[in-house]
Scaffold this motif. Structure first.
Motif, mmCIF file in Angstrom:
data_model
loop_
_atom_site.group_PDB
_atom_site.id
_atom_site.type_symbol
_atom_site.label_atom_id
_atom_site.label_comp_id
_atom_site.label_asym_id
_atom_site.label_seq_id
_atom_site.Cartn_x
_atom_site.Cartn_y
_atom_site.Cartn_z
ATOM 1 N N ARG A 67 -7.860 -32.327 -57.600
ATOM 2 C CA ARG A 67 -8.159 -32.501 -59.013
ATOM 3 C C ARG A 67 -7.981 -31.178 -59.745
ATOM 4 O O ARG A 67 -8.190 -30.102 -59.187
ATOM 5 C CB ARG A 67 -9.581 -33.013 -59.215
ATOM 6 N N LEU A 68 -7.592 -31.279 -61.000
ATOM 7 C CA LEU A 68 -7.467 -30.102 -61.846
ATOM 8 C C LEU A 68 -8.828 -29.782 -62.446
ATOM 9 O O LEU A 68 -9.440 -30.614 -63.115
ATOM 10 C CB LEU A 68 -6.440 -30.345 -62.955
ATOM 11 N N ARG A 69 -9.283 -28.590 -62.189
ATOM 12 C CA ARG A 69 -10.569 -28.132 -62.701
ATOM 13 C C ARG A 69 -10.360 -26.865 -63.527
ATOM 14 O O ARG A 69 -9.244 -26.333 -63.603
ATOM 15 C CB ARG A 69 -11.561 -27.890 -61.567
ATOM 16 N N LEU A 80 -6.679 -25.535 -59.302
ATOM 17 C CA LEU A 80 -6.443 -26.728 -58.488
ATOM 18 C C LEU A 80 -7.481 -26.753 -57.365
ATOM 19 O O LEU A 80 -7.520 -25.859 -56.518
ATOM 20 C CB LEU A 80 -5.031 -26.714 -57.914
ATOM 21 N N ALA A 81 -8.342 -27.778 -57.364
ATOM 22 C CA ALA A 81 -9.396 -27.880 -56.362
ATOM 23 C C ALA A 81 -8.840 -28.393 -55.042
ATOM 24 O O ALA A 81 -7.704 -28.873 -54.946
ATOM 25 C CB ALA A 81 -10.504 -28.803 -56.866
ATOM 26 N N LEU A 108 -17.180 -25.612 -61.468
ATOM 27 C CA LEU A 108 -15.833 -25.862 -61.977
ATOM 28 C C LEU A 108 -15.757 -27.281 -62.526
ATOM 29 O O LEU A 108 -15.519 -28.239 -61.782
ATOM 30 C CB LEU A 108 -14.790 -25.675 -60.857
ATOM 31 N N PRO A 109 -15.986 -27.488 -63.832
ATOM 32 C CA PRO A 109 -15.832 -28.836 -64.399
ATOM 33 C C PRO A 109 -14.375 -29.287 -64.319
ATOM 34 O O PRO A 109 -13.458 -28.467 -64.242
ATOM 35 C CB PRO A 109 -16.293 -28.655 -65.852
ATOM 36 N N TYR A 110 -14.175 -30.582 -64.317
ATOM 37 C CA TYR A 110 -12.838 -31.107 -64.079
ATOM 38 C C TYR A 110 -12.203 -31.585 -65.382
ATOM 39 O O TYR A 110 -12.877 -31.882 -66.373
ATOM 40 C CB TYR A 110 -12.880 -32.238 -63.051
ATOM 41 N N LEU A 111 -10.875 -31.665 -65.347
ATOM 42 C CA LEU A 111 -10.088 -32.137 -66.484
ATOM 43 C C LEU A 111 -9.687 -33.592 -66.253
ATOM 44 O O LEU A 111 -9.279 -33.963 -65.157
ATOM 45 C CB LEU A 111 -8.828 -31.284 -66.658
#
Length: 308
Positions: free
Chosen positions: A247-249, A242-243, A204-207
């Motif tokens: 963090r937003l992923r 939402l991780a 899951l890459p993050y924003l």
């Protein structure tokens, strides 16, 4: 030396054996005689003596049952082995059918994907997964001979996977969006927020660099924005998640666990325009105001007419 007495055992043994043979032969012949009297005698003998010999026949009956059970067990064992072989063959056929079904579904998904009509593509097969703890990439069996250009986007049947980073004559390397060196601009819908999607070696890459994070919700659709000309706009990337760390992923739309076929999109850089007037003509000057009666000439046109 003591004198031995006469030996009576041998003659007696011979006489007994002879009598036994004679009795057995007589019983055999009697049993073979075909006649009403002999048949009645045989029936009477059987009725008289055979029921009393059940205890003697019991071991033979048990032994016969044991032999039958062993033969039945042997047949069941052979059938079980044959069924196991058949099941193994069927498992192999099932696995092959499942693989063909998955490949067919992925190819159908690639055929049904909705992209810009100006974008054409080249499909390739993933040869090896060269990912590591510090690099996420795969190799495709298409290269320069197929017209592949460094930097082109790659997709599976549904979502964006990565970009071409290194092209050989017959192969090319794809850097996945989960690679730490991957940074692409994305658009979050429906809020229209621009952000940067960064890989960190996780699924899951993050924003980051979101314009207004308070307007982003889990489940929002993430697509490529096309900013900077890295990727064509409108390519599906995934959904916001939402991780646990807050963090937003992005939960990727592409199936990274089963990358078998990838679609390389042929994208060309946009034409640079030097003068906007070539596309937008200047407006024609005219009188602005309410509708004038017929035959009325605006003052600007009257002055122009007197000058002429």
């Amino acid at each position: 030396m003591a004198r031995k007495g006469p030996d009576f055992a041998t003659p007696v043994r011979r006489v007994l054996i002879s009598l036994l043979v004679l009795v057995l032969l007589s019983a055999f012949l009697f049993w073979r005689i075909d006649g009403p009297r002999a048949e009645r005698m045989r029936s009477a003998f059987v009725d008289r003596f055979v029921p009393g010999f059940d205890w003697a026949l019991a071991p033979m009956t048990k032994l016969s049952n044991m032999v039958s059970s062993y033969q039945s067990y042997a047949r069941l064992y052979d059938q079980n082995k044959e069924l196991r072989r058949e099941l193994q063959k069927m498992s192999a056929w099932k696995e092959a059918a499942v693989q063909l079904e998955q490949e067919n579904a992925k190819l159908l998904a690639q055929n049904n994907v909705r992209l810009d009509p100006a974008l054409t593509s080249v499909s390739g097969v993933v040869m090896t997964d060269s990912g590591s703890a510090f690099r996420q990439s795969v190799l495709l069996n298409v290269g320069l001979r197929d017209g592949i250009v460094d930097g082109w986007a790659t997709m599976d049947g549904l979502g964006l996977v990565g970009r071409i980073s290194g092209v050989g004559e017959t192969t090319s390397r794809v850097i996945l969006l989960t690679d730490p060196s991957s940074r692409i601009p994305v658009l979050i819908q429906p809020s229209g927020q621009h952000a940067l999607l960064s890989g960190d070696n996780t699924p899951l890459p993050y924003l980051e660099f979101i314009e207004s994070p308070e307007n982003v919700r889990p489940g929002d659709r993430v697509t490529s924005s096309g900013d900077g000309g890295v990727f064509p706009p409108g390519l599906l990337v995934g959904q916001v998640a939402l991780a646990s760390d807050g963090r937003l992923r992005v939960r990727m739309a592409a199936d990274y666990g089963r990358l078998e076929f990838l679609r390389v999109l042929r994208s060309h850089s946009a034409e640079q325009l030097a003068d906007s007037g070539l596309l937008i003509p200047p407006p024609i000057p005219e009188f602005v105001g309410p509708q004038m009666p017929p035959g009325f000439t605006p003052p600007t046109k009257r002055g122009k007419a007197r000058h002429d």
